[in-house]
Design a protein around this motif. Sequence first.
Motif, PDB file in Angstrom:
ATOM      1  N   PHE A 104       2.108   6.987  -6.720  1.00 44.90           N
ATOM      2  CA  PHE A 104       0.914   7.742  -6.869  1.00 44.90           C
ATOM      3  C   PHE A 104       1.325   9.142  -6.539  1.00 44.90           C
ATOM      4  N   ILE A 105       1.891   9.494  -5.300  1.00 41.42           N
ATOM      5  CA  ILE A 105       2.245  11.013  -4.941  1.00 41.42           C
ATOM      6  C   ILE A 105       3.369  11.493  -5.806  1.00 41.42           C
TER       7      ILE A 105
ATOM      8  N   ASN B  15      -3.390  15.185  -6.173  1.00 42.65           N
ATOM      9  CA  ASN B  15      -3.504  14.406  -5.211  1.00 42.65           C
ATOM     10  C   ASN B  15      -4.414  14.775  -4.283  1.00 42.65           C
TER      11      ASN B  15
ATOM     12  N   ARG C 132       1.177   4.114  -2.843  1.00 38.18           N
ATOM     13  CA  ARG C 132       0.684   5.376  -2.350  1.00 38.18           C
ATOM     14  C   ARG C 132       1.794   6.527  -2.959  1.00 38.18           C
ATOM     15  N   HIS C 133       3.016   6.053  -2.510  1.00 38.21           N
ATOM     16  CA  HIS C 133       4.242   6.932  -2.721  1.00 38.21           C
ATOM     17  C   HIS C 133       4.411   6.967  -4.236  1.00 38.21           C
TER      18      HIS C 133
ATOM     19  N   ILE D 137      -7.615  12.615  -3.195  1.00 37.85           N
ATOM     20  CA  ILE D 137      -8.172  12.297  -1.682  1.00 37.85           C
ATOM     21  C   ILE D 137      -9.432  12.754  -1.456  1.00 37.85           C
TER      22      ILE D 137
ATOM     23  N   TYR E 188       0.753  -1.191  -0.033  1.00 39.09           N
ATOM     24  CA  TYR E 188      -0.081  -0.041  -0.151  1.00 39.09           C
ATOM     25  C   TYR E 188       0.910   1.391  -0.028  1.00 39.09           C
ATOM     26  N   LYS E 189       2.001   1.195   0.806  1.00 40.65           N
ATOM     27  CA  LYS E 189       2.744   2.289   0.973  1.00 40.65           C
ATOM     28  C   LYS E 189       3.587   2.529  -0.403  1.00 40.65           C
TER      29      LYS E 189
ATOM     30  N   TYR F  98       1.207  12.809   5.669  1.00 38.11           N
ATOM     31  CA  TYR F  98       0.683  11.792   4.952  1.00 38.11           C
ATOM     32  C   TYR F  98       1.119  12.192   3.652  1.00 38.11           C
TER      33      TYR F  98
END
Length: 101
Positions: free
Chosen positions: A51-52, A60, A48-49, A64, A44-45, A83
């Motif tokens: 995507f960010i 982003n 997420r990273h 969210i 997941y991390k 986050y």
Amino acid sequence: MATLTAISETTCIKISIPQFKDLISENKKFNLLLMQSLASKIRYKALRHSFIQTHSLEENLIQIKNTFPDVFSMIEKNDLANYLGITLRSLNRSLKKIQLK
């Protein structure tokens, strides 16, 4: 001791460190569940990273907000900035840009 703030219904179980170590070494099912949970968190991390890193901060924030419409009233801005890996000042600037659009 840690402080937890849940944004959805949650169950928290407190066990001592020795009990936890015993569970890891003696209970195969618990150990497997723990390893699966950690692997899931790492995956997941990473996503997420990724995507960010590949989208602008404004994109982003819009993503969210679309996914979690009440997020800005449920989570402190400082926590949201952490986050996203940005400063509170950058978050406030980006939120202002989005509101102007």
